[in-house]
Design a protein around this motif. Sequence first.
Motif, PDB file in Angstrom:
ATOM      1  N   ALA A 157       0.887  -1.179  -0.181  1.00 49.43           N
ATOM      2  CA  ALA A 157      -0.072   0.072   0.118  1.00 49.43           C
ATOM      3  C   ALA A 157       0.890   1.357   0.203  1.00 49.43           C
ATOM      4  O   ALA A 157       2.057   1.255   0.666  1.00 49.43           O
ATOM      5  N   ALA A 158       0.350   2.307  -0.458  1.00 49.75           N
ATOM      6  CA  ALA A 158       1.055   3.562  -0.737  1.00 49.75           C
ATOM      7  C   ALA A 158       0.210   4.819  -0.252  1.00 49.75           C
ATOM      8  O   ALA A 158      -1.071   4.605  -1.049  1.00 49.75           O
ATOM      9  N   PRO A 159       0.431   5.942   0.260  1.00 47.42           N
ATOM     10  CA  PRO A 159      -0.475   6.759   0.127  1.00 47.42           C
ATOM     11  C   PRO A 159      -0.439   7.873  -1.253  1.00 47.42           C
ATOM     12  O   PRO A 159       0.519   7.566  -1.921  1.00 47.42           O
ATOM     13  N   LEU A 338     -10.319 -12.560 -14.013  1.00 49.04           N
ATOM     14  CA  LEU A 338      -9.732 -12.678 -12.572  1.00 49.04           C
ATOM     15  C   LEU A 338      -9.001 -11.435 -12.551  1.00 49.04           C
ATOM     16  O   LEU A 338      -8.139 -10.969 -13.205  1.00 49.04           O
ATOM     17  N   THR A 339      -9.184 -10.820 -11.173  1.00 46.82           N
ATOM     18  CA  THR A 339      -8.520  -9.754 -11.090  1.00 46.82           C
ATOM     19  C   THR A 339      -7.159  -9.924 -10.349  1.00 46.82           C
ATOM     20  O   THR A 339      -6.843  -9.430  -9.261  1.00 46.82           O
ATOM     21  N   ILE A 340      -6.195 -10.516 -11.264  1.00 51.24           N
ATOM     22  CA  ILE A 340      -4.880 -10.358 -11.125  1.00 51.24           C
ATOM     23  C   ILE A 340      -4.563  -9.140 -11.951  1.00 51.24           C
ATOM     24  O   ILE A 340      -5.005  -8.485 -12.546  1.00 51.24           O
ATOM     25  N   ARG A 341      -3.079  -8.503 -11.411  1.00 53.09           N
ATOM     26  CA  ARG A 341      -2.558  -7.330 -12.022  1.00 53.09           C
ATOM     27  C   ARG A 341      -3.635  -6.234 -11.912  1.00 53.09           C
ATOM     28  O   ARG A 341      -3.949  -5.772 -12.851  1.00 53.09           O
ATOM     29  N   THR A 342      -3.822  -6.115 -10.651  1.00 53.18           N
ATOM     30  CA  THR A 342      -5.045  -5.190 -10.138  1.00 53.18           C
ATOM     31  C   THR A 342      -4.690  -4.356  -9.032  1.00 53.18           C
ATOM     32  O   THR A 342      -3.795  -4.602  -8.351  1.00 53.18           O
ATOM     33  N   ALA A 343      -5.079  -3.046  -9.386  1.00 46.78           N
ATOM     34  CA  ALA A 343      -4.965  -1.995  -8.051  1.00 46.78           C
ATOM     35  C   ALA A 343      -6.233  -1.666  -7.615  1.00 46.78           C
ATOM     36  O   ALA A 343      -7.073  -1.480  -8.671  1.00 46.78           O
ATOM     37  N   ALA A 344      -6.227  -1.100  -6.416  1.00 48.31           N
ATOM     38  CA  ALA A 344      -7.568  -0.357  -5.698  1.00 48.31           C
ATOM     39  C   ALA A 344      -7.113   0.590  -5.110  1.00 48.31           C
ATOM     40  O   ALA A 344      -6.041   0.947  -4.450  1.00 48.31           O
ATOM     41  N   HIS A 351      -3.414   0.530  -3.304  1.00 55.77           N
ATOM     42  CA  HIS A 351      -3.148  -0.959  -3.105  1.00 55.77           C
ATOM     43  C   HIS A 351      -2.707  -1.870  -4.248  1.00 55.77           C
ATOM     44  O   HIS A 351      -3.455  -1.654  -5.256  1.00 55.77           O
ATOM     45  N   VAL A 352      -2.073  -2.943  -4.118  1.00 56.17           N
ATOM     46  CA  VAL A 352      -1.685  -3.788  -4.988  1.00 56.17           C
ATOM     47  C   VAL A 352      -1.496  -4.970  -4.436  1.00 56.17           C
ATOM     48  O   VAL A 352      -0.751  -5.051  -3.247  1.00 56.17           O
ATOM     49  N   TRP A 353      -1.510  -6.083  -5.178  1.00 59.27           N
ATOM     50  CA  TRP A 353      -1.506  -7.497  -4.722  1.00 59.27           C
ATOM     51  C   TRP A 353      -0.661  -8.279  -5.860  1.00 59.27           C
ATOM     52  O   TRP A 353      -0.889  -7.983  -6.930  1.00 59.27           O
ATOM     53  N   ALA A 354       0.156  -9.245  -5.416  1.00 59.14           N
ATOM     54  CA  ALA A 354       0.628 -10.180  -6.259  1.00 59.14           C
ATOM     55  C   ALA A 354       1.113 -11.533  -5.676  1.00 59.14           C
ATOM     56  O   ALA A 354       1.358 -11.475  -4.345  1.00 59.14           O
ATOM     57  N   GLY A 355       1.231 -12.540  -6.351  1.00 57.02           N
ATOM     58  CA  GLY A 355       1.507 -13.783  -5.554  1.00 57.02           C
ATOM     59  C   GLY A 355       1.760 -14.850  -6.668  1.00 57.02           C
ATOM     60  O   GLY A 355       1.883 -14.769  -7.787  1.00 57.02           O
ATOM     61  N   GLY A 356       1.676 -16.295  -6.216  1.00 56.82           N
ATOM     62  CA  GLY A 356       1.909 -17.498  -7.262  1.00 56.82           C
ATOM     63  C   GLY A 356       1.215 -18.721  -6.580  1.00 56.82           C
ATOM     64  O   GLY A 356       1.080 -18.968  -5.209  1.00 56.82           O
ATOM     65  N   GLY A 357       1.242 -19.679  -7.265  1.00 60.13           N
ATOM     66  CA  GLY A 357       0.977 -21.064  -7.008  1.00 60.13           C
ATOM     67  C   GLY A 357       2.276 -21.776  -6.288  1.00 60.13           C
ATOM     68  O   GLY A 357       3.279 -21.735  -6.824  1.00 60.13           O
TER      69      GLY A 357
END
Length: 383
Positions: A157-159, A338-344, A351-357
């Motif tokens: 997250a970033a302001p 699918l909301t991968i490569r997504t920011a809110a 906010h950003v998210w990322a991961g993997g199997g």
Amino acid sequence: MVVAPPAAPTACHGRLIERARWQWRPTDGGDPATAIQDFLTAHDLHLHDLARPAPRHDHHHEQLCGAALYVSATAGALMVGGDPGPPSPADLPDVAVVIYGHTDTPPPTPPPTTSGWSRGPWTESWSPQQHAAAVEAVRHAISRGQVYQVNLVGHAAAPYTGDPLPALARLGRLPGARYGGVLSGPDWAIGCASPETLIEVRDGTLTTRPIKGTRPATAAGRADLLASSKERAEHIMIVDLERNDLARIAATGSVGVDDLFAVRRWCDLWQAESTIRAQAADGLGLADLLRAVCPGGSVTGAPKLAALHHIAALEPVGRGASMGGLGWVAPGHIDLGLTIRTAAVDHHTVHVWAGGGITWDSDPDAEVAEAAAKTRPVRAALQ
């Protein structure tokens, strides 16, 4: 700034006018899948029998166009009785349905914003060491026979100050963004650059395109991805999971796989994608469709409910706008990415998210590096 939601008909960009909106959070109670279908039906968007092809809209003569639909990973988990995990770090609804009318007279252009976009430094929800430890925890769970694969997701997250919509729109234009676009509401917005199809329905045909397996977009990276037994095993495991998801709502014997482990490009990454198709069972409605495919198997793991339990225990914060579904619904055509490569964004934070199997063969350091590679273009677009 007028921005079209992901998967909205291209011919309608710039001509969409909001007619109605419904939002849901878990504290509201009830079944979100049923409520989504009921809300659409009440506004003459009938999605109760997806096996039957619907007549095409003539957008030059009809006021009603379709609806943007967003379903979070938390809402998807609750739909199937899974563990929803920790609270989201982002203040936004878990379901949003926005019904749009269509006009040949574009709405007036809003005056330009007087405050430019400015983003502060990122704060990670976990350190690389904590991420690697979570990978090891999944490997131990696999060794005990509790799961076969678990998808782990991190958050940052970033302001920010100023108007976030131009930055989110820039994110949606990244190369390979099949579901590029923005959906916004009061004090929140979601920007998507996803390449992955959660579910598409057209003329009674169900299609999902799971993505599993990532390498740098170089000749060597492509060769390494095609040769990796670990990536292929992880990929086929999810293909089997999503075949089973579709089989629950498909005509008997109609599920098939096209283009198994095809290599596609997103930004500076190669990714492996397969296409799974089936014919919708008679009487399949949108609510049952959502229960079958949400949350997406490629971002949960297998078995899905067991994977959700481990995700809830290991991830430090909720998945927010990521790993859910976002796209367009209308009679005759549903298309959710699918909301991968997504920011809110919420009031003052992006906010950003990322991961993997994670499988038994996963290397913790490599998994940390892969998540960083996936989020790098997203963060760059939000500079």
